[in-house]
Motif scaffolding. Structure first.
Motif, mmCIF file in Angstrom:
data_model
loop_
_atom_site.group_PDB
_atom_site.id
_atom_site.type_symbol
_atom_site.label_atom_id
_atom_site.label_comp_id
_atom_site.label_asym_id
_atom_site.label_seq_id
_atom_site.Cartn_x
_atom_site.Cartn_y
_atom_site.Cartn_z
ATOM 1 N N UNK A 199 0.846 -1.186 0.000
ATOM 2 C CA UNK A 199 0.000 0.000 0.000
ATOM 3 C C UNK A 199 0.887 1.244 0.000
ATOM 4 N N UNK A 200 0.410 2.284 -0.635
ATOM 5 C CA UNK A 200 1.152 3.536 -0.726
ATOM 6 C C UNK A 200 0.910 4.351 0.540
ATOM 7 N N UNK A 201 1.986 4.813 1.153
ATOM 8 C CA UNK A 201 1.909 5.654 2.341
ATOM 9 C C UNK A 201 1.986 7.123 1.971
ATOM 10 N N UNK A 202 2.867 7.425 1.012
ATOM 11 C CA UNK A 202 3.076 8.824 0.636
ATOM 12 C C UNK A 202 3.782 8.875 -0.702
ATOM 13 N N UNK A 203 3.447 9.863 -1.524
ATOM 14 C CA UNK A 203 4.115 10.066 -2.806
ATOM 15 C C UNK A 203 4.574 11.502 -2.939
ATOM 16 N N UNK A 204 5.670 11.695 -3.690
ATOM 17 C CA UNK A 204 6.194 13.021 -3.919
ATOM 18 C C UNK A 204 6.905 13.052 -5.261
ATOM 19 N N UNK A 205 6.974 14.242 -5.851
ATOM 20 C CA UNK A 205 7.725 14.416 -7.086
ATOM 21 C C UNK A 205 9.214 14.625 -6.810
#
Length: 277
Positions: free
Chosen positions: A16-22
């Motif tokens: 599962x994705x916790x956090x995304x950033x560029x």
């Protein structure tokens, strides 16, 4: 490039994705209380709450060029970092987990931290001395370093077993990078993997049941970023090895200890190319 901080659950086989950033972020550590991850980006450290929200900057004082070799002590009170701000080459420091002034541990450099002993008294790391990569340990307060390997190939990525009986590491001594383990006194060097891959960064689970590694294609010698790699799980002695999944990653995906405190999950970073304007 998008960085996706994710958590994989062993029982379900799902992530599962916790956090995304560029932005580029790397190397998640799981806090001993299970409430947050520590990640690095742009030379700084951040605490990412698992309950939700944005990462919070950790004060690392003068250390502003932290690489992705950092970790939280077993009691949760201290963070160890590898930073080159002061001397121009990676040096190991400790500081309070809440943030503060770094205290120098290693005198010889470059030194790249990778593992805490279970009792929190000793640090294991990769040191480069005269262009030779070897495994070392040192008391957390500093002092003389102890050399465990002696130039048989490139040696890197040491991490302790949960009982403190072994230090796992990756070594190119057989020609291709594979996983080995050694006693903390430097004895009983034992090969763990004999695979077609280039195996890096072994992380034993806290419950002692598993060993997690990142595996490159066999013709890739180093541990570069931005490649198709695989995360593989096996028994602590290397048996029953299996690929959990493949991903675009490499450097930064699991450089440092990344298991949840109960050994049921682990954190990692996946990288995704994005289309620019």
């Amino acid at each position: 490039m998008r960085s996706s901080v994710e958590i994989y659950t062993i029982a379900s086989g799902k992530s599962r994705i916790v956090w995304q950033t560029e932005q580029l972020v790397e190397a998640p550590n799981w806090s001993p209380d299970g409430q947050s991850l520590v990640i690095n980006g742009d030379g700084l450290l951040y605490r990412l709450p698992l309950a939700g929200g944005e990462p919070v900057l950790i004060d690392t004082g003068f250390a502003r060029t932290c690489n992705n070799d950092h970790g939280i002590s077993p009691d949760g009170k201290t963070i160890v970092i590898s930073d080159k701000t002061e001397f121009g080459a990676s040096t190991i420091y400790t500081l309070p987990a809440a943030g503060g002034v770094p205290k120098q541990v290693t005198q010889n450099r470059p030194s790249y931290w990778h593992g805490w002993s279970p009792d929190g008294k000793t640090l294991a790391y990769c040191g480069i001395r005269d262009q030779v990569f070897d495994i070392y340990t040192i008391p957390v307060e500093g002092g003389d370093e102890t050399r465990l390997t002696f130039g048989e190939g490139r040696n890197d990525g040491p991490d302790y077993s949960p009982d403190g009986e072994w230090i796992y590491f990756n070594s190119s001594r057989p020609g291709r990078m594979q996983i080995w383990r050694i006693r903390p006194d430097g004895s009983d060097v034992t090969r763990v993997t004999d695979s077609e891959y280039g195996d890096w960064f072994p992380h034993p689970s806290p419950d002692g049941k598993h060993l997690l590694v990142i595996s490159y294609d066999g013709d890739v010698f180093d541990h570069p970023r931005d490649l198709d790699v695989r995360l593989r799980l096996m028994d602590p002695d290397g048996g029953n090895a299996r690929t959990l999944f493949e991903l675009f990653g490499g450097q930064g995906t699991i450089n440092v200890p990344n298991w949840s405190p109960d050994g049921r999950e682990f954190a990692f970073v996946r990288y995704e190319p994005t289309v620019g304007n």
